[in-house]
Scaffold this motif. Sequence first.
Motif, PDB file in Angstrom:
ATOM      1  N   PHE A  47       0.850  -1.184   0.000  1.00  9.62           N
ATOM      2  CA  PHE A  47       0.000   0.000   0.000  1.00  9.62           C
ATOM      3  C   PHE A  47       0.885   1.233   0.000  1.00  9.62           C
ATOM      4  O   PHE A  47       1.767   1.357   0.856  1.00  9.62           O
ATOM      5  CB  PHE A  47      -0.853   0.060   1.276  1.00  9.62           C
ATOM      6  CG  PHE A  47      -1.826  -1.080   1.417  1.00  9.62           C
ATOM      7  CD1 PHE A  47      -3.145  -0.922   1.012  1.00  9.62           C
ATOM      8  CD2 PHE A  47      -1.427  -2.294   1.964  1.00  9.62           C
ATOM      9  CE1 PHE A  47      -4.041  -1.972   1.147  1.00  9.62           C
ATOM     10  CE2 PHE A  47      -2.322  -3.347   2.095  1.00  9.62           C
ATOM     11  CZ  PHE A  47      -3.635  -3.195   1.684  1.00  9.62           C
ATOM     12  N   MET A  48       0.686   2.137  -0.918  1.00 13.43           N
ATOM     13  CA  MET A  48       1.393   3.404  -0.823  1.00 13.43           C
ATOM     14  C   MET A  48       0.671   4.273   0.207  1.00 13.43           C
ATOM     15  O   MET A  48      -0.555   4.334   0.214  1.00 13.43           O
ATOM     16  CB  MET A  48       1.435   4.114  -2.168  1.00 13.43           C
ATOM     17  CG  MET A  48       2.470   5.233  -2.186  1.00 13.43           C
ATOM     18  SD  MET A  48       2.379   6.247  -3.666  1.00 13.43           S
ATOM     19  CE  MET A  48       1.003   7.313  -3.243  1.00 13.43           C
ATOM     20  N   VAL A  49       1.447   4.912   1.061  1.00 16.35           N
ATOM     21  CA  VAL A  49       0.876   5.747   2.126  1.00 16.35           C
ATOM     22  C   VAL A  49       0.968   7.205   1.700  1.00 16.35           C
ATOM     23  O   VAL A  49       2.052   7.780   1.671  1.00 16.35           O
ATOM     24  CB  VAL A  49       1.649   5.552   3.445  1.00 16.35           C
ATOM     25  CG1 VAL A  49       1.014   6.391   4.551  1.00 16.35           C
ATOM     26  CG2 VAL A  49       1.706   4.077   3.834  1.00 16.35           C
ATOM     27  N   PRO A  50      -0.149   7.819   1.346  1.00 12.75           N
ATOM     28  CA  PRO A  50      -0.079   9.230   0.937  1.00 12.75           C
ATOM     29  C   PRO A  50       0.249  10.124   2.130  1.00 12.75           C
ATOM     30  O   PRO A  50      -0.094   9.789   3.265  1.00 12.75           O
ATOM     31  CB  PRO A  50      -1.492   9.536   0.432  1.00 12.75           C
ATOM     32  CG  PRO A  50      -2.221   8.243   0.391  1.00 12.75           C
ATOM     33  CD  PRO A  50      -1.529   7.313   1.326  1.00 12.75           C
ATOM     34  N   SER A  51       0.926  11.208   1.867  1.00 10.13           N
ATOM     35  CA  SER A  51       1.148  12.157   2.956  1.00 10.13           C
ATOM     36  C   SER A  51      -0.192  12.797   3.298  1.00 10.13           C
ATOM     37  O   SER A  51      -1.101  12.870   2.462  1.00 10.13           O
ATOM     38  CB  SER A  51       2.166  13.221   2.553  1.00 10.13           C
ATOM     39  OG  SER A  51       1.599  14.111   1.629  1.00 10.13           O
ATOM     40  N   ILE A  52      -0.311  13.222   4.537  1.00 15.42           N
ATOM     41  CA  ILE A  52      -1.556  13.856   4.980  1.00 15.42           C
ATOM     42  C   ILE A  52      -1.294  15.351   5.037  1.00 15.42           C
ATOM     43  O   ILE A  52      -0.489  15.821   5.839  1.00 15.42           O
ATOM     44  CB  ILE A  52      -1.986  13.305   6.351  1.00 15.42           C
ATOM     45  CG1 ILE A  52      -2.284  11.804   6.216  1.00 15.42           C
ATOM     46  CG2 ILE A  52      -3.202  14.067   6.859  1.00 15.42           C
ATOM     47  CD1 ILE A  52      -2.623  11.117   7.525  1.00 15.42           C
ATOM     48  N   THR A  53      -1.920  16.084   4.139  1.00  7.87           N
ATOM     49  CA  THR A  53      -1.614  17.515   4.054  1.00  7.87           C
ATOM     50  C   THR A  53      -2.653  18.336   4.805  1.00  7.87           C
ATOM     51  O   THR A  53      -3.802  17.943   4.930  1.00  7.87           O
ATOM     52  CB  THR A  53      -1.581  17.993   2.590  1.00  7.87           C
ATOM     53  OG1 THR A  53      -2.857  17.705   2.006  1.00  7.87           O
ATOM     54  CG2 THR A  53      -0.507  17.286   1.809  1.00  7.87           C
ATOM     55  N   GLN A  54      -2.196  19.460   5.279  1.00  9.26           N
ATOM     56  CA  GLN A  54      -3.101  20.379   5.983  1.00  9.26           C
ATOM     57  C   GLN A  54      -3.848  21.251   4.992  1.00  9.26           C
ATOM     58  O   GLN A  54      -4.872  21.832   5.317  1.00  9.26           O
ATOM     59  CB  GLN A  54      -2.290  21.295   6.929  1.00  9.26           C
ATOM     60  CG  GLN A  54      -1.444  20.551   7.933  1.00  9.26           C
ATOM     61  CD  GLN A  54      -2.259  20.008   9.089  1.00  9.26           C
ATOM     62  OE1 GLN A  54      -3.453  20.237   9.165  1.00  9.26           O
ATOM     63  NE2 GLN A  54      -1.608  19.275   9.992  1.00  9.26           N
ATOM     64  N   ASP A  55      -3.303  21.358   3.780  1.00 13.95           N
ATOM     65  CA  ASP A  55      -3.845  22.352   2.859  1.00 13.95           C
ATOM     66  C   ASP A  55      -4.624  21.708   1.710  1.00 13.95           C
ATOM     67  O   ASP A  55      -4.810  22.294   0.669  1.00 13.95           O
ATOM     68  CB  ASP A  55      -2.706  23.214   2.299  1.00 13.95           C
ATOM     69  CG  ASP A  55      -1.663  22.373   1.570  1.00 13.95           C
ATOM     70  OD1 ASP A  55      -1.735  21.138   1.681  1.00 13.95           O
ATOM     71  OD2 ASP A  55      -0.809  22.946   0.894  1.00 13.95           O
ATOM     72  N   GLY A  56      -5.043  20.437   1.910  1.00 13.34           N
ATOM     73  CA  GLY A  56      -5.847  19.782   0.878  1.00 13.34           C
ATOM     74  C   GLY A  56      -7.202  20.462   0.752  1.00 13.34           C
ATOM     75  O   GLY A  56      -7.596  21.282   1.588  1.00 13.34           O
TER      76      GLY A  56
END
Length: 260
Positions: A47-56
Amino acid sequence: MKRTLKIGLSARLSYPKPGARGLESKTLQYLEQSVAQWIMARDVVVFMVPSITQDGMLDRSAVRLRDYAQHLDGLVLQGGADVNPMAYGETPIRPEWSGDRIRDMYEMELLHEFLESRKPVFGICRGAQLINVAMGGSLYQDIETQIPGPTQHVADAYDQHTHSIALEPGGTLEKLLGSESPRKVISIHHQGIRTLGRELAVEARADGDGMIEAIRGTGRSFLLGLQWHPEFRRPSDEDVLDCLPLLEAFLDAARSGHWL
Ligand SMILES: [Mn+2]
């Protein structure tokens, strides 16, 4: 029957290109397929783990990278951009050596959460450098200008560029790979480990200049970083070191929760 392991793979990041339209005008999170295929040489799902962004554009849920560490059995940090020198207390000597600070912060958090959960971590190229920096070590910002030597770590041949390494006598890699296996590795990087981080041991060095090419965590959980790319080795590359035993050791640790 053995449980199928779930392995997380950190994302590479690509940022909007000025003037671009369509997909290239967006931030992309992606993987390079040979690293996923290499891990899938054994019975695992990746599974690729996407970064969790604050500015999505969407509101964040309460899910954190910590939750990925809970749900997955192990983490592979894939290669890519340089580590920003600020991560080890330096300023970039040249602007083009600034690396990717956003990815640094994302992968540092991911690494931290997997280590806290005592889940195994396997770093490839940039991944090895990131592990070293996360543990307080430093890097050469540019090997060719900072310690020019007899060993080429940068070449146009990219995924076909090899140099030889020496495994630390009596070390873990030597135990897992044997002392008679080929010593050529596909190693392509312009940064390199300068000072070793805490609770890390050197497992391999480049022939010629002695550059650190593999590191291992000395703590209880599996932590391994290779400065080379085991996933670029083709089956026909008989003179290149086959690192599948290292993948198997990583997966064994993921399965059992124990390491050596
Ligand atoms: Mn190298």
